[in-house]
Design a protein around this motif. Structure first.
Motif, PDB file in Angstrom:
ATOM      1  N   VAL A 138       0.815  -1.222   0.000  1.00 40.51           N
ATOM      2  CA  VAL A 138       0.000   0.000   0.000  1.00 40.51           C
ATOM      3  C   VAL A 138       0.850   1.274   0.000  1.00 40.51           C
ATOM      4  O   VAL A 138       0.297   2.380  -0.053  1.00 40.51           O
ATOM      5  CB  VAL A 138      -0.978   0.026   1.192  1.00 40.51           C
ATOM      6  N   PHE A 139       2.173   1.148   0.062  1.00 41.77           N
ATOM      7  CA  PHE A 139       3.021   2.339   0.079  1.00 41.77           C
ATOM      8  C   PHE A 139       2.790   3.213  -1.152  1.00 41.77           C
ATOM      9  O   PHE A 139       2.849   4.442  -1.075  1.00 41.77           O
ATOM     10  CB  PHE A 139       4.496   1.946   0.165  1.00 41.77           C
ATOM     11  N   ASP A 140       2.542   2.592  -2.299  1.00 43.10           N
ATOM     12  CA  ASP A 140       2.337   3.383  -3.513  1.00 43.10           C
ATOM     13  C   ASP A 140       1.114   4.289  -3.384  1.00 43.10           C
ATOM     14  O   ASP A 140       1.134   5.433  -3.843  1.00 43.10           O
ATOM     15  CB  ASP A 140       2.183   2.457  -4.718  1.00 43.10           C
ATOM     16  N   GLU A 141       0.074   3.779  -2.754  1.00 41.79           N
ATOM     17  CA  GLU A 141      -1.134   4.577  -2.561  1.00 41.79           C
ATOM     18  C   GLU A 141      -0.883   5.719  -1.574  1.00 41.79           C
ATOM     19  O   GLU A 141      -1.368   6.835  -1.770  1.00 41.79           O
ATOM     20  CB  GLU A 141      -2.284   3.695  -2.078  1.00 41.79           C
ATOM     21  N   LEU A 142      -0.115   5.455  -0.534  1.00 40.74           N
ATOM     22  CA  LEU A 142       0.219   6.525   0.397  1.00 40.74           C
ATOM     23  C   LEU A 142       1.044   7.612  -0.285  1.00 40.74           C
ATOM     24  O   LEU A 142       0.823   8.813  -0.061  1.00 40.74           O
ATOM     25  CB  LEU A 142       0.985   5.960   1.595  1.00 40.74           C
ATOM     26  N   LEU A 143       1.976   7.197  -1.115  1.00 38.17           N
ATOM     27  CA  LEU A 143       2.783   8.190  -1.844  1.00 38.17           C
ATOM     28  C   LEU A 143       1.925   9.002  -2.808  1.00 38.17           C
ATOM     29  O   LEU A 143       2.184  10.191  -3.021  1.00 38.17           O
ATOM     30  CB  LEU A 143       3.918   7.493  -2.586  1.00 38.17           C
ATOM     31  N   ARG A 144       0.917   8.384  -3.375  1.00 39.48           N
ATOM     32  CA  ARG A 144       0.046   9.098  -4.322  1.00 39.48           C
ATOM     33  C   ARG A 144      -0.635  10.291  -3.671  1.00 39.48           C
ATOM     34  O   ARG A 144      -0.747  11.364  -4.273  1.00 39.48           O
ATOM     35  CB  ARG A 144      -1.025   8.147  -4.882  1.00 39.48           C
ATOM     36  N   VAL A 145      -1.098  10.137  -2.428  1.00 43.43           N
ATOM     37  CA  VAL A 145      -1.847  11.217  -1.791  1.00 43.43           C
ATOM     38  C   VAL A 145      -0.941  12.212  -1.075  1.00 43.43           C
ATOM     39  O   VAL A 145      -1.419  13.191  -0.503  1.00 43.43           O
ATOM     40  CB  VAL A 145      -2.903  10.658  -0.815  1.00 43.43           C
ATOM     41  N   ALA A 146       0.379  11.963  -1.111  1.00 40.01           N
ATOM     42  CA  ALA A 146       1.350  12.842  -0.461  1.00 40.01           C
ATOM     43  C   ALA A 146       1.924  13.852  -1.444  1.00 40.01           C
ATOM     44  O   ALA A 146       2.186  13.539  -2.601  1.00 40.01           O
ATOM     45  CB  ALA A 146       2.481  12.010   0.138  1.00 40.01           C
ATOM     46  N   ARG A 147       2.144  15.057  -0.967  1.00 38.32           N
ATOM     47  CA  ARG A 147       2.781  16.090  -1.780  1.00 38.32           C
ATOM     48  C   ARG A 147       4.267  15.796  -1.940  1.00 38.32           C
ATOM     49  O   ARG A 147       4.866  15.123  -1.090  1.00 38.32           O
ATOM     50  CB  ARG A 147       2.647  17.452  -1.097  1.00 38.32           C
ATOM     51  N   PRO A 148       4.901  16.322  -2.971  1.00 36.41           N
ATOM     52  CA  PRO A 148       6.361  16.286  -3.009  1.00 36.41           C
ATOM     53  C   PRO A 148       6.928  16.938  -1.747  1.00 36.41           C
ATOM     54  O   PRO A 148       6.478  18.008  -1.329  1.00 36.41           O
ATOM     55  CB  PRO A 148       6.696  17.095  -4.263  1.00 36.41           C
ATOM     56  N   GLY A 149       7.862  16.276  -1.115  1.00 32.37           N
ATOM     57  CA  GLY A 149       8.430  16.777   0.129  1.00 32.37           C
ATOM     58  C   GLY A 149       7.686  16.344   1.374  1.00 32.37           C
ATOM     59  O   GLY A 149       8.118  16.641   2.493  1.00 32.37           O
ATOM     60  N   ALA A 150       6.575  15.626   1.233  1.00 32.34           N
ATOM     61  CA  ALA A 150       5.786  15.206   2.389  1.00 32.34           C
ATOM     62  C   ALA A 150       6.586  14.278   3.292  1.00 32.34           C
ATOM     63  O   ALA A 150       7.353  13.441   2.827  1.00 32.34           O
ATOM     64  CB  ALA A 150       4.511  14.506   1.928  1.00 32.34           C
ATOM     65  N   GLN A 151       6.368  14.445   4.588  1.00 35.47           N
ATOM     66  CA  GLN A 151       7.064  13.642   5.593  1.00 35.47           C
ATOM     67  C   GLN A 151       6.194  12.463   6.032  1.00 35.47           C
ATOM     68  O   GLN A 151       4.986  12.610   6.252  1.00 35.47           O
ATOM     69  CB  GLN A 151       7.385  14.497   6.823  1.00 35.47           C
ATOM     70  N   PHE A 152       6.821  11.300   6.165  1.00 38.06           N
ATOM     71  CA  PHE A 152       6.133  10.096   6.627  1.00 38.06           C
ATOM     72  C   PHE A 152       6.740   9.636   7.954  1.00 38.06           C
ATOM     73  O   PHE A 152       7.943   9.738   8.166  1.00 38.06           O
ATOM     74  CB  PHE A 152       6.299   8.950   5.627  1.00 38.06           C
ATOM     75  N   ALA A 153       5.880   9.082   8.816  1.00 36.55           N
ATOM     76  CA  ALA A 153       6.321   8.337   9.999  1.00 36.55           C
ATOM     77  C   ALA A 153       5.346   7.183  10.162  1.00 36.55           C
ATOM     78  O   ALA A 153       4.195   7.377  10.558  1.00 36.55           O
ATOM     79  CB  ALA A 153       6.335   9.209  11.241  1.00 36.55           C
ATOM     80  N   LEU A 154       5.797   5.976   9.821  1.00 33.03           N
ATOM     81  CA  LEU A 154       4.945   4.792   9.797  1.00 33.03           C
ATOM     82  C   LEU A 154       5.521   3.723  10.710  1.00 33.03           C
ATOM     83  O   LEU A 154       6.654   3.288  10.514  1.00 33.03           O
ATOM     84  CB  LEU A 154       4.848   4.226   8.370  1.00 33.03           C
ATOM     85  N   SER A 155       4.753   3.294  11.698  1.00 32.33           N
ATOM     86  CA  SER A 155       5.230   2.204  12.545  1.00 32.33           C
ATOM     87  C   SER A 155       5.018   0.878  11.828  1.00 32.33           C
ATOM     88  O   SER A 155       4.000   0.667  11.169  1.00 32.33           O
ATOM     89  CB  SER A 155       4.511   2.202  13.895  1.00 32.33           C
TER      90      SER A 155
END
Length: 209
Positions: A138-155
Motif C-alpha cells: 500500500v506504500f504506492d497509494e500513500l505516496l500518491r496522496v502525499a505532496r512532493p516533500g511530504a514527511q512520513f512516519a509509519l510504525s
C-alpha cells in the motif's frame, strides 16, 4: 480482558478486510481502556514524537487511525490539521470523540484512498502495519496522496517488517524517497503484562521526493 472480548491475538490472526471490520467494531468502545491503557501501549507516542522531530507541518493524514491515539499524540505536539482514515466506522466514531481531527473518512487502504493526488504534507500510521493487517504493497497509494516533500512516519511491527518484505519495498522506492531512517521502539511500556509485552516496532521515517 475477558475471553469474550477481542484481543491482540485475534487481531494478529486477521486475514480479510471483513474480518478486520468485525473485530474492530466489537473492540472499539473498549480499545482505549481495555487494551491501550491496560497494556501500557506506547507505539503511537513514539510515532508522533519521531514525526514531530522532523519539524513537518500539516495537513496530515493519520492512516489506520483507529480510536485516534496517534492523532491525539500529534495534536499534543501542536501538529494540525489532521485527517483520519480507518477501515472501521466504529473505531472512527471513538476517534471523533477526541475532537482532534478535521475530517474522518472510512476507507479500506488496500482498495485505495478516496483522496486526490498530492494532498497531504505528512502521513502517519501507528499500529496498522502489523501481522494480520496491511503490508508494504500500500506504500504506492500513500505516496500518491502525499505532496512532493511530504514527511512520513509509519510504525511497522519488526516481525512483520521482515516477514512481509518491507525492506525490499523501501529499496524499490529508493528513487522516490529521501532521508529514510528506521528507529526501533518498544510497542508497550513497563506496565505491560501480556504475551507481546516485549514486542518492538520500527518507525520508518522518510520524505517523498
Amino acid at each position: 480482558m475477558s475471553k469474550d472480548r477481542p484481543d491482540l491475538s485475534a487481531a494478529y490472526a486477521l486475514r480479510t478486510p471483513a474480518g478486520s471490520r468485525k473485530l474492530y467494531a466489537d473492540w472499539a468502545t473498549d480499545y482505549d481502556q481495555g487494551f491501550a491503557d491496560a497494556e501500557d501501549y506506547q507505539l503511537h507516542l513514539h510515532t508522533a514524537r519521531l514525526f514531530a522531530k522532523t519539524g513537518a507541518t500539516g495537513p496530515i493524514l493519520d492512516v489506520g487511525a483507529g480510536t485516534g491515539l496517534c492523532g491525539a499524540a500529534l495534536a499534543a505536539h501542536g501538529i494540525s490539521p489532521i485527517d483520519a482514515t480507518d477501515i472501521s466506522a466504529e473505531m472512527l466514531a471513538e476517534a471523533a470523540r477526541k475532537d482532534i481531527y478535521r475530517d474522518l473518512i472510512e476507507a479500506d487502504l488496500t482498495q485505495g484512498l478516496p483522496f486526490p493526488d498530492n494532498g497531504y504534507a505528512g502521513l502517519t500510521s501507528s499500529g496498522t502495519f502489523t501481522t494480520g493487517h496491511v503490508g508494504p504493497e500500500v506504500f504506492d497509494e500513500l505516496l500518491r496522496v502525499a505532496r512532493p516533500g511530504a514527511q512520513f512516519a509509519l510504525s511497522i511491527n519488526t516481525r512483520h517488517f521482515d516477514a512481509a518484505g518491507f525492506a525490499a519495498k523501501l529499496d524499490a522506492l529508493s528513487d522516490e524517497l529521501a532521508d529514510i531512517s528506521l528507529s526501533e521502539c518498544p510497542i508497550y511500556g513497563p506496565k505491560a503484562s501480556g504475551p507481546h509485552r516485549s514486542d518492538t516496532a520500527y518507525v520508518a521515517c522518510f520524505r517523498k521526493r
